[in-house]
Every structure is written in C-alpha cells, then in structure tokens.
Design an enzyme around this catalytic site. Structure first.
Site, PDB file in Angstrom:
ATOM      1  N   HIS A   8      -1.092   0.376 -10.119  1.00  0.00           N
ATOM      2  CA  HIS A   8      -1.719  -0.563  -9.176  1.00  0.00           C
ATOM      3  C   HIS A   8      -2.323  -1.768  -9.915  1.00  0.00           C
ATOM      4  O   HIS A   8      -3.533  -1.977  -9.914  1.00  0.00           O
ATOM      5  CB  HIS A   8      -2.796   0.138  -8.326  1.00  0.00           C
ATOM      6  N   ARG A  44       0.843  -1.190   0.000  1.00  0.00           N
ATOM      7  CA  ARG A  44       0.000   0.000   0.000  1.00  0.00           C
ATOM      8  C   ARG A  44       0.883   1.247   0.000  1.00  0.00           C
ATOM      9  O   ARG A  44       1.862   1.319   0.744  1.00  0.00           O
ATOM     10  CB  ARG A  44      -0.906   0.020   1.240  1.00  0.00           C
ATOM     11  N   GLU A  74      -3.837   7.621  -5.415  1.00  0.00           N
ATOM     12  CA  GLU A  74      -4.048   6.882  -6.674  1.00  0.00           C
ATOM     13  C   GLU A  74      -5.353   7.340  -7.307  1.00  0.00           C
ATOM     14  O   GLU A  74      -6.341   7.515  -6.575  1.00  0.00           O
ATOM     15  CB  GLU A  74      -4.105   5.378  -6.395  1.00  0.00           C
TER      16      GLU A  74
HETATM   17  C1  DGY Z   1      -6.013  -5.813  -3.164  1.00  0.00           C
HETATM   18  O1  DGY Z   1      -6.746  -6.747  -3.463  1.00  0.00           O
HETATM   19  O2  DGY Z   1      -6.067  -5.249  -2.065  1.00  0.00           O
HETATM   20  C2  DGY Z   1      -5.024  -5.379  -4.192  1.00  0.00           C
HETATM   21  O3  DGY Z   1      -4.420  -4.186  -3.869  1.00  0.00           O
HETATM   22  C3  DGY Z   1      -5.678  -5.301  -5.541  1.00  0.00           C
HETATM   23  O4  DGY Z   1      -4.688  -5.346  -6.521  1.00  0.00           O
END
Ligand code: DGY
Length: 330
Positions: free
Chosen positions: A292, A244, A273
């Site tokens: 992402h 993250r 983002e």
């Molecule tokens: C999630 O599932 O939390 C991921 O970041 C998606 O790519």
C-alpha cells in the site's frame, strides 16, 4: 484537563512531519498517541478531545461515543472507508480528507505496477540477483507490450484520470472507463477528449488488455470485482488494483489466476492489510504485491499532512476547511 481559553485539545493518532506538528502545537494543546503502538494513551485522550488527525486506523461509532466533545476528524488520506460516516453525520462531526495532492503520485504507482506485471520486472530482476541469468532469456520469460494496448479503468475520479493521462498521452493507449456517470471531458479533462470513452462494464471487460481498479470502498463497491467480472475479462488480461482491497474478491482473483486466463495481477491494496503471511497472493508467481505505497513519497506524504493540518486548524477555528468530505453523500 481543560485547555487554556482559545486553545483546544487535539489528538494526533499517526506521526506527522515536525513542521506540521509545530503548526498544531502553536494553536492548540496536542496529545500524540498512536493506537497501534499502545492503546492506553489514545483511549485516555478521547473524552477531552476536540480534533483528531491521523490515518490508517479504523474509527467506529463506539469509539466516537468515547469522544463526546469531538468536532472534527482530519484524515491524512483521500479514502475515508475507515470512518463511521453515518455516525459522524448524525453527531455533526466534520470529516476532512486530502484529495488532489496525491493524484499524480498514486497514478505513478499504478503505472509502476502496469509495467512490472506486463514486463515481469520483479521476477526477472530476482533471476539476475539469484545468479540464474546464465543464458539469454527465451520466450518462456517474455513479457507483453504495454504501449498501444487498451486500458480499462474501473472508477474515473481524479486518480483514475491521472492514470488515463499517462496511458493515453505517454503510451498511446486507448482508454475505456466505467463510472456511475460519464465524465464531461471537455470540462474536466480536455486532454483526454477523443482518447478516453465511457463504456458499459461488459464492453470494458471484453475489450481491455489491462483492467485497473481505482474504486473507493463503499457498500456499493465492496466485492464488486468478483468471479463474474474476472470471467468476462479478455483472455490474457492483466489486473491492477490501486484503490481499495475490499472492492475485489480475492478468492475469485486467485481462481482467475490459477484456473482462468488472467495473465497477472499487480496489487497495492488488499482485503486485509498488512497482507497476512499465509495469503496465497503473497508468493503467487504472477502477482506483484506492494505494501500500500500508492501515495508514499516524501513530497506527497508531506503535502497530505500539510493539507490535513490546514483542514484541522480551520475547522477548529470555525472556518471552512479546504477539503471536507460530505458524510451524507454515500
Ligand atoms: C489514501 O489516501 O486513501 C491512500 O490509500 C493512501 O495511499
């Protein structure tokens, strides 16, 4: 409007594959309203809704107040940092997510960044495309090896372990990991026994050629990768973030790239983002940014949608869903 007996009201707030949408429509009254495309229909649906399914949208406690009948939110993601965990817990609303089905795909993405940053794949590909490959490249454009180098993992959950397997078994890399508790490898990852070791943060930073952050976002990890962490990394280290964005202080990352000894960074996630166009990370010559895409393959996004749909259907039927997130745990 009250749904017919036995059927409940479901709000789909992010596009679902047709077969999964069909499963929901067979059982319940479904409203499709993506708040990013228009907020009115989404907010109009909230008062009558029993279940919600979607991803990549921040749901806060005030929004929950507008959904007094809500029983379950099924997130098509493994991360749950965009939900108000305490409010969900106190309202007794079930939160489901999609662990497990995306591990290998996200680990593939992290490895793509590892390879791209160390071998300068994007930069050198652009050189060819732009017609600047006019002679054999010299040392100024050489990369560094990946195989045999030491990998340091911040976070060693399922995805971190999938990254470790690629590194240790495929690339002969010794793996260090830092997590709240050492993992019982004999039980959870026997193939990594003798290949991965728990290490204090300082030792991991000093010894690792590649530092990969796979941290979930919580109050204890927010901003955890800061100037002090970058300063303790081995000179010439490469930093990758596949967890993250907000676990990393981006100012400190830029300073480490510009004034420190960080060789390069590969980033799939960012504090904000989509990445703002004025972010210095966007065009930085030693940053490989991705939008992402950790789990973004046809197969894996479908598997996530399928698990999320099963979670929602079972919760609305009063049955145990396969993947409930414990909102009291953090
Ligand atoms: C999630 O599932 O939390 C991921 O970041 C998606 O790519």
């Amino acid at each position: 409007m009250t749904p017919p007996a036995g059927r409940k009201s479901v709000l789909v707030f992010r596009e679902l594959p047709a077969d999964q949408l069909n499963r929901l429509q067979q059982a319940h009254e479904v409203v499709i309203a993506d708040p990013r495309k228009g907020a009115d229909a989404f907010f109009a649906a909230l008062p009558g809704v029993h279940g919600m399914i979607g991803s990549s949208f921040t749901i806060d406690a005030a929004l929950l107040d507008r959904a007094p009948q809500l029983e379950v939110i099924s997130s098509v993601s493994v991360g749950v940092d965009n939900y108000p965990l305490a409010a969900l817990h106190s309202r007794g609303i079930t939160l489901c997510h999609t662990p497990g089905v995306l591990d290998e795909t996200v680990a593939d993405t992290v490895f793509a960044l590892l390879m791209a940053t160390s071998r300068r794949v994007v930069e050198l590909s652009v050189l060819v495309r732009e017609g600047r490959w006019t002679r054999n490249i010299g040392e100024d454009l050489f990369g560094v090896d990946v195989h045999g180098k030491t990998l340091g993992l911040l976070g060693f959950g399922r995805i971190g372990q999938a990254v470790a397997r690629r590194a240790a078994l495929g690339f002969g890399m010794p793996v260090l990991y830092h997590s709240r508790r050492p993992v019982d490898l004999a039980r959870h990852a026997p193939e990594l026994q003798g290949r991965a070791a728990h290490a204090p943060l300082d030792e991991l930073l000093v010894r690792s050629d590649f530092v990969v952050a796979m941290l979930p976002l919580s109050e204890s990890t927010r901003g955890m990768v800061d100037a002090g962490v970058f300063a303790r990394m081995k000179p010439g280290a490469v930093f990758i973030n596949g967890g993250r964005g907000a676990t990393v202080n981006e100012e400190a990352l830029l300073a480490a790239l510009n004034h420190g000894t960080l060789r390069a960074a590969g980033l799939d996630v960012f504090q904000t983002e989509p990445l703002p166009t004025d972010s210095a990370l966007r065009l930085h010559p030693r940053v490989t940014p991705l939008p992402h895409i950790g789990s973004a393959t046809f197969e894996t996004r479908h598997a996530m949608a399928e698990l999320a749909t099963t979670n929602l259907l079972r919760a609305l039927a009063g049955l145990q869903p396969p993947a409930v997130f414990d909102t009291a745990a953090l």
